[in-house]
Every structure is written in structure tokens, then in C-alpha cells.
Design a protein around this motif. Structure first.
Motif, PDB file in Angstrom:
ATOM      1  N   ALA A 100      28.829 -54.220  12.542  1.00 30.66           N
ATOM      2  CA  ALA A 100      29.983 -55.040  12.187  1.00 30.66           C
ATOM      3  C   ALA A 100      29.619 -56.512  12.190  1.00 30.66           C
ATOM      4  O   ALA A 100      30.003 -57.282  11.296  1.00 30.66           O
ATOM      5  CB  ALA A 100      31.125 -54.777  13.171  1.00 30.66           C
ATOM      6  N   GLU A 101      28.845 -56.908  13.253  1.00 28.03           N
ATOM      7  CA  GLU A 101      28.421 -58.300  13.311  1.00 28.03           C
ATOM      8  C   GLU A 101      27.549 -58.661  12.111  1.00 28.03           C
ATOM      9  O   GLU A 101      27.660 -59.755  11.550  1.00 28.03           O
ATOM     10  CB  GLU A 101      27.683 -58.549  14.621  1.00 28.03           C
ATOM     11  CG  GLU A 101      28.612 -58.502  15.848  1.00 28.03           C
ATOM     12  CD  GLU A 101      27.833 -58.636  17.168  1.00 28.03           C
ATOM     13  OE1 GLU A 101      26.563 -58.664  17.064  1.00 28.03           O
ATOM     14  OE2 GLU A 101      28.451 -58.731  18.205  1.00 28.03           O
ATOM     15  N   LYS A 102      26.667 -57.695  11.780  1.00 19.69           N
ATOM     16  CA  LYS A 102      25.788 -57.931  10.629  1.00 19.69           C
ATOM     17  C   LYS A 102      26.596 -58.057   9.328  1.00 19.69           C
ATOM     18  O   LYS A 102      26.339 -58.941   8.488  1.00 19.69           O
ATOM     19  CB  LYS A 102      24.773 -56.795  10.511  1.00 19.69           C
ATOM     20  CG  LYS A 102      23.715 -57.063   9.456  1.00 19.69           C
ATOM     21  CD  LYS A 102      22.688 -55.937   9.464  1.00 19.69           C
ATOM     22  CE  LYS A 102      21.603 -56.239   8.424  1.00 19.69           C
ATOM     23  NZ  LYS A 102      20.581 -55.161   8.394  1.00 19.69           N
ATOM     24  N   ILE A 103      27.592 -57.148   9.198  1.00 18.46           N
ATOM     25  CA  ILE A 103      28.443 -57.200   7.995  1.00 18.46           C
ATOM     26  C   ILE A 103      29.207 -58.518   7.945  1.00 18.46           C
ATOM     27  O   ILE A 103      29.299 -59.185   6.900  1.00 18.46           O
ATOM     28  CB  ILE A 103      29.416 -56.019   7.969  1.00 18.46           C
ATOM     29  CG1 ILE A 103      28.640 -54.721   7.680  1.00 18.46           C
ATOM     30  CG2 ILE A 103      30.509 -56.215   6.906  1.00 18.46           C
ATOM     31  CD1 ILE A 103      29.460 -53.455   7.907  1.00 18.46           C
ATOM     32  N   ILE A 104      29.740 -58.931   9.142  1.00 22.98           N
ATOM     33  CA  ILE A 104      30.492 -60.186   9.192  1.00 22.98           C
ATOM     34  C   ILE A 104      29.585 -61.351   8.850  1.00 22.98           C
ATOM     35  O   ILE A 104      29.944 -62.276   8.125  1.00 22.98           O
ATOM     36  CB  ILE A 104      31.135 -60.359  10.579  1.00 22.98           C
ATOM     37  CG1 ILE A 104      32.268 -59.335  10.764  1.00 22.98           C
ATOM     38  CG2 ILE A 104      31.675 -61.790  10.764  1.00 22.98           C
ATOM     39  CD1 ILE A 104      32.763 -59.242  12.188  1.00 22.98           C
ATOM     40  N   GLU A 105      28.364 -61.272   9.410  1.00 16.52           N
ATOM     41  CA  GLU A 105      27.400 -62.344   9.133  1.00 16.52           C
ATOM     42  C   GLU A 105      27.056 -62.402   7.647  1.00 16.52           C
ATOM     43  O   GLU A 105      27.032 -63.486   7.050  1.00 16.52           O
ATOM     44  CB  GLU A 105      26.138 -62.124   9.968  1.00 16.52           C
ATOM     45  CG  GLU A 105      25.134 -63.276   9.833  1.00 16.52           C
ATOM     46  CD  GLU A 105      23.912 -63.005  10.715  1.00 16.52           C
ATOM     47  OE1 GLU A 105      22.999 -63.844  10.649  1.00 16.52           O
ATOM     48  OE2 GLU A 105      23.884 -61.981  11.416  1.00 16.52           O
ATOM     49  N   ASP A 106      26.817 -61.208   7.047  1.00 14.80           N
ATOM     50  CA  ASP A 106      26.524 -61.173   5.599  1.00 14.80           C
ATOM     51  C   ASP A 106      27.701 -61.696   4.780  1.00 14.80           C
ATOM     52  O   ASP A 106      27.528 -62.442   3.787  1.00 14.80           O
ATOM     53  CB  ASP A 106      26.196 -59.746   5.160  1.00 14.80           C
ATOM     54  CG  ASP A 106      24.870 -59.265   5.747  1.00 14.80           C
ATOM     55  OD1 ASP A 106      24.055 -60.120   6.145  1.00 14.80           O
ATOM     56  OD2 ASP A 106      24.654 -58.028   5.777  1.00 14.80           O
ATOM     57  N   ALA A 107      28.924 -61.277   5.234  1.00 19.24           N
ATOM     58  CA  ALA A 107      30.114 -61.729   4.506  1.00 19.24           C
ATOM     59  C   ALA A 107      30.260 -63.241   4.599  1.00 19.24           C
ATOM     60  O   ALA A 107      30.590 -63.929   3.610  1.00 19.24           O
ATOM     61  CB  ALA A 107      31.358 -61.040   5.073  1.00 19.24           C
ATOM     62  N   ASN A 108      29.969 -63.777   5.819  1.00 18.14           N
ATOM     63  CA  ASN A 108      30.042 -65.235   5.969  1.00 18.14           C
ATOM     64  C   ASN A 108      29.023 -65.936   5.093  1.00 18.14           C
ATOM     65  O   ASN A 108      29.286 -66.979   4.504  1.00 18.14           O
ATOM     66  CB  ASN A 108      29.851 -65.611   7.432  1.00 18.14           C
ATOM     67  CG  ASN A 108      31.047 -65.199   8.304  1.00 18.14           C
ATOM     68  OD1 ASN A 108      32.181 -65.161   7.812  1.00 18.14           O
ATOM     69  ND2 ASN A 108      30.809 -64.898   9.573  1.00 18.14           N
ATOM     70  N   ASN A 109      27.799 -65.315   5.063  1.00 16.06           N
ATOM     71  CA  ASN A 109      26.754 -65.906   4.208  1.00 16.06           C
ATOM     72  C   ASN A 109      27.159 -65.880   2.723  1.00 16.06           C
ATOM     73  O   ASN A 109      26.973 -66.861   1.996  1.00 16.06           O
ATOM     74  CB  ASN A 109      25.433 -65.165   4.395  1.00 16.06           C
ATOM     75  CG  ASN A 109      24.837 -65.391   5.797  1.00 16.06           C
ATOM     76  OD1 ASN A 109      25.091 -66.429   6.431  1.00 16.06           O
ATOM     77  ND2 ASN A 109      24.055 -64.430   6.274  1.00 16.06           N
ATOM     78  N   ASP A 110      27.697 -64.713   2.309  1.00 17.43           N
ATOM     79  CA  ASP A 110      28.147 -64.609   0.899  1.00 17.43           C
ATOM     80  C   ASP A 110      29.269 -65.597   0.614  1.00 17.43           C
ATOM     81  O   ASP A 110      29.300 -66.252  -0.462  1.00 17.43           O
ATOM     82  CB  ASP A 110      28.620 -63.190   0.583  1.00 17.43           C
ATOM     83  CG  ASP A 110      27.467 -62.182   0.597  1.00 17.43           C
ATOM     84  OD1 ASP A 110      26.303 -62.635   0.465  1.00 17.43           O
ATOM     85  OD2 ASP A 110      27.741 -60.972   0.717  1.00 17.43           O
TER      86      ASP A 110
ATOM     87  N   LYS B 102      29.692 -72.606  -2.057  1.00 16.89           N
ATOM     88  CA  LYS B 102      28.785 -73.627  -2.585  1.00 16.89           C
ATOM     89  C   LYS B 102      28.753 -73.589  -4.118  1.00 16.89           C
ATOM     90  O   LYS B 102      28.810 -74.632  -4.791  1.00 16.89           O
ATOM     91  CB  LYS B 102      27.383 -73.406  -2.040  1.00 16.89           C
ATOM     92  CG  LYS B 102      27.250 -73.785  -0.587  1.00 16.89           C
ATOM     93  CD  LYS B 102      25.824 -73.534  -0.107  1.00 16.89           C
ATOM     94  CE  LYS B 102      25.665 -73.904   1.386  1.00 16.89           C
ATOM     95  NZ  LYS B 102      24.280 -73.651   1.847  1.00 16.89           N
ATOM     96  N   GLU B 103      28.647 -72.352  -4.665  1.00 20.70           N
ATOM     97  CA  GLU B 103      28.607 -72.225  -6.121  1.00 20.70           C
ATOM     98  C   GLU B 103      29.904 -72.748  -6.744  1.00 20.70           C
ATOM     99  O   GLU B 103      29.889 -73.442  -7.782  1.00 20.70           O
ATOM    100  CB  GLU B 103      28.391 -70.773  -6.531  1.00 20.70           C
ATOM    101  CG  GLU B 103      27.005 -70.255  -6.213  1.00 20.70           C
ATOM    102  CD  GLU B 103      26.842 -68.789  -6.596  1.00 20.70           C
ATOM    103  OE1 GLU B 103      27.855 -68.192  -7.067  1.00 20.70           O
ATOM    104  OE2 GLU B 103      25.743 -68.238  -6.443  1.00 20.70           O
ATOM    105  N   THR B 104      31.042 -72.398  -6.146  1.00 17.29           N
ATOM    106  CA  THR B 104      32.336 -72.846  -6.676  1.00 17.29           C
ATOM    107  C   THR B 104      32.428 -74.373  -6.628  1.00 17.29           C
ATOM    108  O   THR B 104      32.889 -75.027  -7.572  1.00 17.29           O
ATOM    109  CB  THR B 104      33.487 -72.239  -5.854  1.00 17.29           C
ATOM    110  OG1 THR B 104      33.365 -70.815  -5.867  1.00 17.29           O
ATOM    111  CG2 THR B 104      34.836 -72.636  -6.439  1.00 17.29           C
ATOM    112  N   ILE B 105      31.956 -74.927  -5.484  1.00 16.65           N
ATOM    113  CA  ILE B 105      31.990 -76.388  -5.353  1.00 16.65           C
ATOM    114  C   ILE B 105      31.100 -77.027  -6.410  1.00 16.65           C
ATOM    115  O   ILE B 105      31.460 -78.032  -7.042  1.00 16.65           O
ATOM    116  CB  ILE B 105      31.565 -76.791  -3.931  1.00 16.65           C
ATOM    117  CG1 ILE B 105      32.643 -76.360  -2.912  1.00 16.65           C
ATOM    118  CG2 ILE B 105      31.326 -78.307  -3.838  1.00 16.65           C
ATOM    119  CD1 ILE B 105      32.227 -76.490  -1.467  1.00 16.65           C
TER     120      ILE B 105
END
Length: 519
Positions: free
Chosen positions: A39-49, A55-58
Motif C-alpha cells: 500500500a505504501e509503495k502504491i501510495i508512493e507511486d501514486a504520489n510520484n505519478d 509538473k506536466e500540466t504546469i
């Protein structure tokens, strides 16, 4: 013993259950830890995404903002440029207006100064006029006292002196006029002589529009018509001539306004009758061949006429048109022969008047050239002939002589009335044209009757074969202002009541004679 075994079994079961519980507990913990890690890994990946997307939107938003900013900046620059241009234009206009206002102010100042100066001059002039009047009066008194004459006697002497001075001046001018008239006598005499013999010729002539072709027998009519009329249709289409087949024995009639086409059709039909082979193909072949031969004969007629009139350097187009006149007639008079006659007479008159004979003969030979094509173009034959001469490089004198020979335009040289006179003489000479004597006499009597019925007319004469009506009025009852109305009224009555070819010139003459006898 059994109880012991049972207890041992129970204890063993409990121990096994405890061990199993412990094992399951450990496994649960391990699974929970594993799930937490995932879950932490998924949350971390989601945060990274999410950070990457943010960043891309900005970046996209910044890029779009920069583009929009660039567009607006360019538009602002363009508008600023336009505004600067308009500002410069406005500033220039303001500068010009300021200069004009300054100039107007200067002019106004100058005008005010001039106005003041003029007022001062007017005042000075009025003063001087008063002074002059006083001086003249005083001088008159002194002159009367010195001369011993009244003012009326002095005025009479001045009048006599002035009259003598005017007589001398007029006599000098008269001598100059006489000298000028003598220097222009040759030219004036030529103009007066040519104008004195000119006539009024007809503007449009009647001519025959049909030709009759004799047939060897009435059976030939059927062959000319052909099966279901195909031969006659082919003949009319190829020749441009109406072929009339009626009950007239051993004859057919060709009808067409163009005399050349009519002659081509007549010759073609005679050849077809002699040949005997009459069908659409043969008809077209014979008409085409006859048309080419006709063109050659027209050129021969034109060259022969030019040779007879001693005219050179004519355009090939004009020579061909002169040849076409061989097939035109006016009241039975051949137009080509009429043109040659007019050329001869014009040359003789030009020689007598000291003019260029070749120019005179050339103008007279070409004066009716418009009759060769007047069914193909709009306008009178004189204007058509002038246009033809103009397109084929003839001089202005020749063009004007052609166009003015029926008084449609004003003549610019003596050759124009000379051609007009020769045209009238050739057409009006005895035997030149054919007309019934009875109708001719009736028309002359009717013209004189119409003129004599007008109040104030003393005599009337129909002259020039009925082409001109001369009317003499009583000078005591008719004044000069009434003569135009009389001429117009008589011309209107003639148009309504008389049938005549061409046109009739009405001339009203009012003559006053004053006679004094010296004894």
C-alpha cells in the motif's frame, strides 16, 4: 489409563491449537506487513505519478500561457505600430493645418492691408476726380473765353474732326480687306464655282431583288426540288438565296437583297441545269466553285474601273468592293458606271478649278463604295463608305468627301462639294435613270402645289428632277424670322403627302431689292 490418554490427547490438542494459532498469527502479521508495504509503495507511486502529472500540466499551462502572451504581445505591438502610424499621420495633418492656418492668417493680413490700401486709393481717386472735374470746368471756361466759341460750337468742330479720322481709318482697313480678298481670289472662286453647281442626290435607291432562270422544261422543277425537297433546301442553305418555284412555265425565281449572292446563285443554277446532276453534294460543290470565280471576277471589275478612272494604289479590299458595284443599280443606272462617270467629271472640274485631279477622281470613284455592303452594315451608304475608306488607309480628304456627299457631315475641303455635284450630275443627266414619266410629272406638280398653298409664297419651282423645291416668298408679307418655319412646314407636308425616293431639299428664298436712281 484411558483418562490419562484422553487428557494427554486434550493437552496435545491444546498445544497444537496454540502452536497453530501462533503460526497463523505470525502469518497474519507477515501478510499485514506485506500489504502495508504494498500500500505504501502504491501510495508512493501514486504520489510520484501525481507529481509528474502536476509538473506536466504546469509545463503545458506555462507553454500555453507563453503562446497566448506572445500572441497578445504581437497584437499589442501591431496595434501600437498602427497607432504610431495614425499618430504620425495625425501629427502631419495637424502640422499641415497649422501651416495652412498660418498661411491663411498671413494672406488675411495681406488682404486687410491691400483692402486698406484700396480704400485709400479710392479716396485719392475720388479726390482726383473732383479735382479733374474742377480743372476741366475751369479749362472749358478759359477755352471759351480764349476761342470766343460756345460749348456746342466746339463740340461740332470736334465731331467733324473725329468723323474725318474715322473715315481715314476705315478707308485703310478697306484697302487691306481688298488686298486680302485678291490674295484669296483663286481659292474663293473655286469654292463658289463648286458650290454653285452642287445638287441634292437621293440617299437610298430602289433595286431589283429577284432574278429569273429559264428551264428547258417543267420536269426540271421536280429535279431542282428533289426528293422531299432536299435539293432546294441544300441550294438555299449553300447560296443564301430564296428559290421560288411556282406555276410560271419553264422558269424559277431567285430572290435575295444581295446582288452578288443572287448572281452566284443564278450562275450556279444554270450550271446545274446544264450538267443535269442535281443533288446536295453537287449543289454545294458548284456553288462554292462559282463563288470563287465570282470573287475573281469582282477583282477584275474593280481593277478595270480603277484603270478607266486612272486611279492607282487602291487597297485590294476596296478594289473588290468596287467590283461588287457592277451588280448594283439605282433606277436602272449601274452604280459602277455611275461612279466612273462621276470620277471623269470630277477630274475635269478639278482641272478647270486648278485642283488635284487624281484626288478628285479618287474621291468620286469611291463615293458610293458603301452601297457594296449597305445591306450587311447599319447606317447610310455614305457613312459606311467613309468607314471602309478609313479602315483601308485613305486620306482625310477622301474620307470626308465620301461621308459629306449627301450632306451628312460638314465638308472640310473643296473636293467634298465637287464630288456631291458630280454625283448629282451623273444621276440627273437625261437617260441616266429610269422612272415613269406620268408619276414623275405628278410628283413635281404635287410639290409645287404644296408650296404654293402656303400664305406669302409668290412662286415655287421643283428642280433637279424633283430633288429640290425652291420657294420665293413675298418680302413685304414675310420677314426673315418666318422663313425657317415655312421651310419646315412645307417639308413636313411633303413627308406626309408625297411618295418619293431619297430626300427632297426645301429652299425658301426671300429677296429684297432697293433701287436708287442718280440723275
Amino acid at each position: 489409563m484411558s483418562i490419562v490418554y484422553i487428557l494427554i490427547g486434550l493437552i496435545a490438542g491444546l498445544i497444537a491449537s496454540g502452536i497453530l494459532f501462533l503460526i497463523l498469527k505470525q502469518r497474519s502479521k507477515a501478510i499485514i506487513f506485506t500489504a502495508k508495504d504494498q500500500a505504501e509503495k502504491i501510495i508512493e507511486d501514486a504520489n510520484n505519478d501525481l507529481a509528474s502529472i502536476r509538473k506536466e500540466t504546469i509545463l503545458e499551462a506555462k507553454e500555453e500561457w507563453y503562446k497566448t502572451k506572445k500572441i497578445y504581445e504581437d497584437e499589442i505591438k501591431e496595434r501600437q505600430k498602427e497607432l504610431r502610424t495614425q499618430e504620425n499621420t495625425y501629427n502631419e495633418r495637424v502640422t499641415k493645418l497649422e501651416k495652412r492656418i498660418e498661411s491663411l492668417d498671413k494672406k488675411e493680413s495681406i488682404l486687410q492691408k491691400q483692402e486698406a490700401t484700396l480704400k485709400q486709393l479710392e479716396t485719392d481717386i475720388e479726390k482726383r476726380n473732383i479735382e479733374l472735374d474742377n480743372l476741366i470746368k475751369s479749362q472749358e471756361k478759359k477755352l471759351i473765353e480764349i476761342a470766343g466759341m460756345t460749348r456746342e460750337e466746339a463740340s461740332e468742330i470736334l465731331k467733324e474732326e473725329l468723323l474725318e479720322s474715322v473715315r481715314k481709318q476705315i478707308s485703310g482697313e478697306v484697302r487691306q480687306m481688298i488686298t486680302q480678298i485678291k490674295s484669296d481670289a483663286g481659292k474663293k472662286a473655286a469654292e463658289i464655282l463648286s458650290l454653285s453647281i452642287q445638287r441634292m442626290a437621293v440617299d437610298h435607291v430602289s433595286e431589283s431583288t429577284v432574278a429569273v432562270v429559264s428551264l428547258p422544261s417543267d420536269e426540271m422543277k421536280g429535279r431542282i426540288i428533289g426528293r422531299e425537297g432536299r435539293n432546294i433546301r441544300a441550294f438555299e442553305k449553300a447560296s443564301g438565296v430564296d428559290l421560288i418555284i411556282d406555276d410560271t412555265p419553264e422558269a424559277v425565281v431567285l430572290s435575295c437583297f444581295d446582288p452578288v449572292k443572287r448572281e452566284v446563285a443564278r450562275l450556279s443554277l444554270e450550271r446545274l441545269i446544264l450538267d443535269g446532276r442535281i443533288h446536295p453534294g453537287r449543289i454545294e460543290e458548284v456553288i462554292e466553285k462559282t463563288g470563287k470565280e465570282m470573287d475573281e471576277s469582282l477583282i477584275k471589275f474593280g481593277e478595270k474601273a480603277a484603270l478607266e478612272a486612272n486611279i492607282h494604289n487602291l487597297s485590294p479590299n476596296i478594289i473588290k468592293l468596287i467590283g461588287r458595284l457592277h451588280y448594283r443599280t439605282s433606277y436602272g443606272q449601274n452604280i459602277l458606271q455611275h461612279s466612273i462617270e462621276a470620277a471623269w467629271m470630277c477630274g475635269i472640274m478639278a482641272a478647270e478649278l486648278g485642283l488635284d485631279q487624281e484626288v478628285a477622281r479618287r474621291a468620286a470613284l469611291l463615293h458610293d463604295i458603301g452601297k457594296a455592303v449597305d445591306h450587311e452594315f447599319e447606317g447610310s451608304h455614305a457613312s459606311i463608305g467613309a468607314n471602309i475608306a478609313r479602315k483601308n488607309g485613305e486620306s482625310k480628304i477622301i474620307i470626308n468627301a465620301i461621308e459629306a456627299h449627301h450632306e451628312e457631315v460638314e465638308p472640310i475641303s473643296v473636293y467634298a462639294p465637287l464630288v456631291q455635284a458630280c454625283d448629282a450630275i451623273s444621276g440627273a443627266r437625261p437617260g441616266a435613270r429610269r422612272e415613269m414619266l406620268e408619276s414623275y410629272m405628278q410628283r413635281l406638280e404635287k410639290l409645287e402645289e404644296i408650296a404654293s398653298a402656303v400664305e406669302g409664297v409668290s412662286k415655287s419651282y421643283a428642280i433637279q428632277a424633283g430633288r429640290e423645291l425652291r420657294i420665293i416668298v413675298e418680302p413685304s408679307s414675310i420677314d426673315d424670322s418666318q422663313t425657317p418655319f415655312i421651310a419646315n412646314d412645307i417639308a413636313t407636308r411633303i413627308e406626309k403627302e408625297v411618295q418619293y425616293p431619297g430626300q427632297i431639299k426645301v429652299t425658301v428664298i426671300r429677296e429684297t431689292r432697293q433701287v436708287a436712281v442718280a440723275k
